[in-house]
Scaffold this active site. Structure first.
Site, PDB file in Angstrom:
ATOM      1  N   GLY A  59      39.797  -0.075 -24.391  1.00  0.00           N
ATOM      2  CA  GLY A  59      39.731   0.078 -23.059  1.00  0.00           C
ATOM      3  C   GLY A  59      40.894   1.068 -22.763  1.00  0.00           C
ATOM      4  O   GLY A  59      41.779   0.972 -22.537  1.00  0.00           O
ATOM      5  N   SER A  60      40.455   2.534 -22.856  1.00  0.00           N
ATOM      6  CA  SER A  60      41.367   3.533 -22.687  1.00  0.00           C
ATOM      7  C   SER A  60      42.197   3.571 -21.456  1.00  0.00           C
ATOM      8  O   SER A  60      43.207   4.034 -21.331  1.00  0.00           O
ATOM      9  CB  SER A  60      40.780   4.835 -23.079  1.00  0.00           C
ATOM     10  OG  SER A  60      39.885   5.079 -22.240  1.00  0.00           O
ATOM     11  N   ASP A  65      43.548   1.036 -19.509  1.00  0.00           N
ATOM     12  CA  ASP A  65      44.454   0.164 -19.476  1.00  0.00           C
ATOM     13  C   ASP A  65      45.380   0.624 -20.433  1.00  0.00           C
ATOM     14  O   ASP A  65      46.528   0.482 -20.502  1.00  0.00           O
ATOM     15  CB  ASP A  65      44.089  -1.415 -19.562  1.00  0.00           C
ATOM     16  CG  ASP A  65      43.721  -1.775 -17.963  1.00  0.00           C
ATOM     17  OD1 ASP A  65      44.490  -1.536 -17.119  1.00  0.00           O
ATOM     18  OD2 ASP A  65      42.849  -2.698 -18.034  1.00  0.00           O
ATOM     19  N   ARG A 100      29.540  -4.952 -17.492  1.00  0.00           N
ATOM     20  CA  ARG A 100      30.576  -5.429 -16.734  1.00  0.00           C
ATOM     21  C   ARG A 100      29.889  -6.728 -15.836  1.00  0.00           C
ATOM     22  O   ARG A 100      28.891  -6.537 -15.347  1.00  0.00           O
ATOM     23  CB  ARG A 100      31.227  -4.528 -15.724  1.00  0.00           C
ATOM     24  CG  ARG A 100      31.954  -3.243 -16.358  1.00  0.00           C
ATOM     25  CD  ARG A 100      32.352  -2.537 -15.421  1.00  0.00           C
ATOM     26  NE  ARG A 100      32.602  -1.100 -15.895  1.00  0.00           N
ATOM     27  CZ  ARG A 100      31.953  -0.155 -15.979  1.00  0.00           C
ATOM     28  NH1 ARG A 100      30.784  -0.124 -15.575  1.00  0.00           N
ATOM     29  NH2 ARG A 100      32.264   0.969 -16.432  1.00  0.00           N
ATOM     30  N   HIS A 123       0.808  -1.208   0.041  1.00  0.00           N
ATOM     31  CA  HIS A 123       0.058   0.005   0.068  1.00  0.00           C
ATOM     32  C   HIS A 123       0.764   1.126   0.306  1.00  0.00           C
ATOM     33  O   HIS A 123       0.722   2.223  -0.857  1.00  0.00           O
ATOM     34  CB  HIS A 123      -0.991   0.090   1.274  1.00  0.00           C
ATOM     35  CG  HIS A 123      -1.830   1.123   1.345  1.00  0.00           C
ATOM     36  ND1 HIS A 123      -1.193   2.195   2.111  1.00  0.00           N
ATOM     37  CD2 HIS A 123      -2.603   1.691   0.867  1.00  0.00           C
ATOM     38  CE1 HIS A 123      -2.115   3.434   2.006  1.00  0.00           C
ATOM     39  NE2 HIS A 123      -3.128   3.052   1.252  1.00  0.00           N
ATOM     40  N   CYS A 183      34.955   1.788 -24.844  1.00  0.00           N
ATOM     41  CA  CYS A 183      34.205   1.675 -23.640  1.00  0.00           C
ATOM     42  C   CYS A 183      35.097   2.186 -22.351  1.00  0.00           C
ATOM     43  O   CYS A 183      34.587   2.051 -21.333  1.00  0.00           O
ATOM     44  CB  CYS A 183      33.819   0.291 -23.365  1.00  0.00           C
ATOM     45  SG  CYS A 183      35.178  -0.870 -23.258  1.00  0.00           S
ATOM     46  N   ARG A 210      31.529  -7.759 -21.076  1.00  0.00           N
ATOM     47  CA  ARG A 210      32.786  -8.276 -20.852  1.00  0.00           C
ATOM     48  C   ARG A 210      32.885  -9.206 -19.933  1.00  0.00           C
ATOM     49  O   ARG A 210      32.454  -9.124 -18.588  1.00  0.00           O
ATOM     50  CB  ARG A 210      33.694  -7.045 -20.453  1.00  0.00           C
ATOM     51  CG  ARG A 210      35.198  -7.313 -20.193  1.00  0.00           C
ATOM     52  CD  ARG A 210      35.836  -5.970 -19.810  1.00  0.00           C
ATOM     53  NE  ARG A 210      35.522  -5.776 -18.308  1.00  0.00           N
ATOM     54  CZ  ARG A 210      35.954  -4.757 -17.852  1.00  0.00           C
ATOM     55  NH1 ARG A 210      36.496  -3.643 -18.155  1.00  0.00           N
ATOM     56  NH2 ARG A 210      35.566  -4.674 -16.272  1.00  0.00           N
TER      57      ARG A 210
END
Length: 798
Positions: free
Chosen positions: A706-707, A709, A515, A425, A756, A583
């Site tokens: 993957g910018s 790493d 992820r 409710h 990404c 991933r």
């Protein structure tokens, strides 16, 4: 005799067009009984005591003038005035004498019901107002319901109380607020054979997600016993979500959550009080109420009912339904259905986002309702007798609410309850009022001090928070019609399944990075090798925690598979049929070790950032068995749920040989590249991925840069190092050159390539650089999608 003048009508004589005669609830029951039984939707039989019977009762006792006289000087803002006048009207109606003709018709109908279901059969007696359950107004729960009513005398007494309940305090107040004339609204009563859910279970379901307005999910709640405990919010029920678009061919149960279910309502042997509340034993509490086949059947019925009413009304009509399971026969039934009146009325062209600017100490958490933020002085009220002192703008903190609380709920800035699920409710009314609500907190009335300043946030996902203090927040509104389309695909980074339905409303081209880590950390919590080799766990406390978390699973490995499949499945369902690139796990050894039971299975590394992570884990003995579970989870999400929009991505794949080994293991476990539209991507985050891009393109379908790493490995910087934070720069020319080379080689090999990493979310100019390089897609954090889209559109024009 015209239907309008009949005192009793059976369900098979009714349809949805009879709302003025028998009210919304009964008209809907008649519609389903007549039209949907042929589609195998079970609805118990019954009859309606019509609105004409109510008017006949008032006329024969000359009662309307008396009621009007009592209501003179009504002031719904004055709670004592409202209570006094409401009580006087109800007392008057309960004292009215039933005309002989009305008594005869009700008795005749009950005898006919006894012929179908047996002598002295048990019935549910429910009120059905003639203005209720309209698509833009909800009268649900404002009048009374009586369960397990047997015998004609008890039935007539219940009918008196039902008729009187047209003038409950909350109903009087609601009609005044909505501008309904008290004497143009009449009351019909539904008398329906009870389903013996006191011996089994019951609950509420919606054909739409009640929080986000996501149309493609059926939401089901379930608890033991009669359904009033779920509706009233006195129990925290199980919750299940089913993905509607693939339901015909697949089994897409994308979420299952065990509720506490501490109590249940059952029949009593006392005719003066025909139901009672008892405790549920701990073993039963930990179990799921419904089997998977029952969940799927209810979801199919939700779709059938929604489709039927949408066709009937000639517009999309999501539905709010109550179901019950008979403990004697094991059969499921629908006992009520009405249009959903809140979420479906939202403006879908305006995106409204509430955001806390500052956080404070957390006083209590619970299930969030409403996606908003409210604040004020906490007012702790233990029962409805104490509502008089409540002031506008305060935060109502109580055990649970029922319709008697509505006069103060509508002036509250937020509501917090100890008990209840997201279909109780308090949840339903707070959605209608547009205020945040936290339910199922267990002990908010103890954790929060009376008159303490608090901020209630339901804008942070499925879990809501009550913070200490008056915290600042902002409301961001965006007109989605003004957002330009772009040639470059704009995708999103999504890790939390709880937020996926909401994020799906932001203009997007799918998910570029889903992820697994959040799902494993928050839903599973246990190291997969600890589930596979549970018998080898040495620590007794760890064994107990794992046993408790996997209570419903004999095979503990299946717990990992199911939870991961459902978490990923929820994200994929939210964006279906757009691509969702998942991933595979990319925890580092220290992160894996922090999972329950993890230390026993993980080595200690001096530099986990460039250690045993990503693809290197998947084929090595210490993790290969766990990777097989990941593969089985992805196979389940794609093949059992029908979510073939899931694409898979391998992270931190250092060499071509590693890539081949991983692809082989995946194929051996049902994830063969190309089968059922399966595409395999590789993260482009190690310099070798760029240098050998032509070779990686031969074994993978695409790349995702993957910018984060790639920056640390190009510049030789530990991205977690504070000392070197000034050197870590995704916009360094060396990094940009690596990105440019990767895009060029992907295009040359006719492979898809996106990004990404964090850079385009943080730096719009970096996103513009990517557009110039002719990248296929850019995946952004949800909160940066709109502003970055504008920058990308600007770059594309140039």
């Amino acid at each position: 005799m015209k239907k309008e003048s009949k005192l009793v009508l059976w369900f098979n004589e009714l349809s949805i067009g009879e709302v003025p005669i028998v009210g919304g609830k009964n008209a809907s029951l008649g519609e389903m009984y007549r039209e949907l039984k042929k589609k195998h939707v079970n609805v118990p039989n019954g009859f309606a005591i019509t609105a004409e019977a109510y008017r006949f009762l008032l006329r024969s006792n000359d009662a309307e003038k008396k009621v009007k006289s009592i209501l003179k000087g009504l002031n719904t803002k004055n709670l004592r005035n409202l209570q006094r006048k409401g009580d006087q009207v109800r007392t008057l109606i309960r004292s009215l004498i039933f005309p002989d003709e009305l008594k005869f018709e009700i008795a005749k109908a009950y005898k006919r019901l006894e012929k179908e279901y047996g002598k002295n059969c048990d019935t549910a007696v429910r009120s059905s107002a003639t203005a209720e359950d309209l698509p833009d107004a909800s009268f649900a729960g404002q009048q009374e319901t009586f369960l397990n009513i047997r015998g004609i005398n008890n039935l007539l007494e219940s009918c008196k109380h039902c008729f009187a309940s047209l003038f409950t305090n909350r109903a009087i107040s609601y009609r005044e607020d909505k501008g309904f004339d008290h004497f143009k609204v009449a009351l019909s009563i539904g008398v329906q054979k009870m389903v013996r859910s006191d011996l089994a279970s019951s609950g509420v379901m919606f054909s739409i997600d009640t929080e986000s307005g996501f149309k493609n999910a059926a939401f089901i709640t379930a608890a033991y016993g009669l359904g009033e405990t779920v509706v009233q919010g006195s129990v925290n029920p199980d919750e299940y979500y089913v993905f509607k678009p693939t339901l015909n061919k697949f089994k897409p149960i994308i979420k299952k959550k065990v509720g506490e279910k501490k109590i249940k309502m059952i029949y009593s042997n006392d005719s003066s009080k025909p139901t009672k509340i008892i405790s549920v034993n701990e073993t039963e509490r930990k179990k799921f109420v419904l089997t998977e086949s029952e969940i799927l059947l209810l979801a199919k019925w939700a779709c059938i009912i929604e489709d039927h009413y949408s066709n009937k009304r000639k517009c999309y009509t999501p539905m709010d339904m109550e179901w019950a399971k008979d403990g004697n026969t094991g059969k499921l039934f629908i006992v009520q259905a009405r249009p959903e009146t809140v979420t479906s009325q939202r403006d879908i062209n305006t995106l409204e986002e509430y955001q806390l600017i500052k956080h404070g100490p957390v006083l209590i958490t619970g299930s969030s309702v409403g996606e908003r933020i409210g604040k004020g002085k906490a007012r702790i009220i233990k029962n409805v007798k104490g509502i008089h002192g409540f002031k506008k703008g305060e935060v109502l903190v109580t055990d649970m609410t029922d319709p008697d609380w509505e006069p103060i709920m509508k002036i509250a800035s937020a509501i917090v309850t100890n008990r209840g699920g997201r279909t109780c409710h308090a949840a339903i009314i707070s959605r209608e009022l547009g205020i945040p609500c936290l339910v199922g907190t267990n002990h908010a009335t103890e954790a929060i001090k009376n008159k303490q300043m608090v901020t209630v946030s339901c804008a942070e996902g499925e879990m809501g928070f009550v913070y200490k203090g008056n915290l600042p927040f902002k409301i961001k509104k965006t007109n989605l019609k003004t957002i330009p389309k772009t040639r470059t695909k704009i995708m999103m980074n999504v890790g939390n399944p709880e937020e996926a339905f909401n994020f799906s409303f932001i203009p997007n081209d799918g998910v570029g990075l889903a992820r697994e880590e959040f799902i494993i950390n928050s839903y599973i919590k246990i190291h997969p090798m600890a589930l596979i080799h549970f018998d080898k766990i040495k620590d007794s406390k760890t064994r107990k925690i794992i046993k408790d978390l996997t209570y419903n699973y004999k095979d503990k490995k299946q717990f990992f598979i199911d939870e991961l499949a459902r978490g990923v499945g929820t994200i994929a369902a939210a964006f279906y049929p757009k691509d969702v690139i998942v991933r595979l796990s990319d925890f580092k050894t220290n992160e894996y070790a922090s999972l329950i039971g993890g230390k026993q299975f993980e080595p200690k590394e001096d530099n986990p950032m460039i250690g045993w992570r990503g693809a290197s884990r998947y084929y090595k003995p210490g993790y290969k068995e766990a990777f097989v579970l990941e593969c089985k989870a992805m196979k389940k999400a794609r093949e059992e749920f029908g979510l073939n929009n899931i694409k898979l991505m391998v992270p931190f794949c250092r060499t071509i040989n590693e890539g081949k080994k991983v692809i082989k293991i995946m194929a051996q476990n049902g994830l063969k590249k190309g089968k059922n539209k399966l595409e395999l991507y590789v993260m482009c985050e190690v310099p070798s991925n760029v240098i050998l891009a032509d070779d990686f393109a031969k074994i993978f379908d695409g790349f995702s840069i993957g910018s984060n790493d790639l920056t640390q490995l190009t510049l030789g910087v530990d991205r977690d190092s504070e000392i070197l934070s000034d050197v870590y720069d995704e916009q360094n020319q060396a990094v940009k050159d690596m990105v440019s080379i990767a895009i060029t080689h992907a295009k040359k090999n006719k492979r898809k390539i996106g990004i990404c990493g964090q850079a385009p979310s943080d730096f719009p100019e970096f996103a513009q650089f990517l557009v110039k390089q002719n990248i296929d897609s850019i995946s952004l954090n949800p909160d940066t999608v709109l502003k970055t889209r504008l920058k990308i559109a600007e770059a594309e024009k140039k």
